[in-house]
Design a protein around this motif. Structure first.
Motif, short mmCIF file in Angstrom:
data_model
loop_
_atom_site.label_atom_id
_atom_site.label_comp_id
_atom_site.label_asym_id
_atom_site.label_seq_id
_atom_site.Cartn_x
_atom_site.Cartn_y
_atom_site.Cartn_z
N SER A 173 0.81 -1.22 0.00
CA SER A 173 0.00 0.00 0.00
C SER A 173 0.84 1.27 0.00
CB SER A 173 -0.95 0.00 1.19
OG SER A 173 -0.24 -0.07 2.39
N GLY A 174 2.06 1.21 0.41
CA GLY A 174 2.96 2.37 0.36
C GLY A 174 2.44 3.54 1.17
N GLN A 175 2.31 4.69 0.52
CA GLN A 175 1.89 5.92 1.20
C GLN A 175 0.43 5.86 1.64
OE1 GLN A 175 3.57 8.60 2.14
NE2 GLN A 175 5.52 7.88 1.33
N ALA A 176 -0.36 5.01 1.02
CA ALA A 176 -1.79 4.94 1.34
C ALA A 176 -2.07 4.08 2.57
CB ALA A 176 -2.56 4.40 0.14
N ALA A 177 -1.04 3.52 3.18
CA ALA A 177 -1.25 2.61 4.31
C ALA A 177 -1.95 3.31 5.47
CB ALA A 177 0.08 2.04 4.77
N PHE A 178 -1.46 4.47 5.85
CA PHE A 178 -2.03 5.14 7.01
C PHE A 178 -3.42 5.70 6.71
CE2 PHE A 178 2.53 5.18 7.85
CZ PHE A 178 2.52 4.54 9.08
N THR A 179 -3.63 6.12 5.46
CA THR A 179 -4.96 6.59 5.08
C THR A 179 -5.97 5.45 5.14
OG1 THR A 179 -3.95 8.21 3.62
CG2 THR A 179 -6.27 7.75 3.27
N SER A 180 -5.59 4.29 4.64
CA SER A 180 -6.51 3.15 4.66
C SER A 180 -6.75 2.66 6.09
CB SER A 180 -5.99 2.02 3.78
OG SER A 180 -4.75 1.56 4.24
N MET A 181 -5.72 2.66 6.93
CA MET A 181 -5.91 2.26 8.32
C MET A 181 -6.82 3.25 9.05
SD MET A 181 -2.34 0.57 9.68
CE MET A 181 -1.49 2.11 9.77
N MET A 182 -6.67 4.53 8.76
CA MET A 182 -7.53 5.54 9.39
C MET A 182 -8.97 5.37 8.94
SD MET A 182 -7.55 7.94 11.60
CE MET A 182 -5.85 8.40 11.75
N ALA A 183 -9.18 5.09 7.66
CA ALA A 183 -10.53 4.89 7.14
C ALA A 183 -11.18 3.66 7.78
CB ALA A 183 -10.50 4.74 5.63
#
Length: 60
Positions: A28-38
């Motif tokens: 997921s790269g940079q989107a990892a934290f965004t997806s975990m937050m979602a």
């Protein structure tokens, strides 16, 4: 013998979890934290809705 087996199974479980975490962050790269937050926000909202329904049931 059971303690040794428990320890080995715990190490195996830790290695599997570490591998899964590495694969998640690698894919997921940079989107990892965004997806975990979602995912976290969705879980909190769904739990809030469930608890509100339960509270209404208990008030009756």
């Amino acid at each position: 013998m059971a303690k040794v087996l428990d320890g080995l199974l715990l190490l195996l479980c830790a290695a599997v979890c570490a591998g899964a975490a590495w694969m998640f962050f690698h894919a997921s790269g940079q989107a990892a934290f965004t997806s975990m937050m979602a995912i976290t926000i969705l879980a909190l909202v769904s739990q809030n809705i469930r608890l509100k329904r339960r509270l209404k049931e208990l008030e009756k």
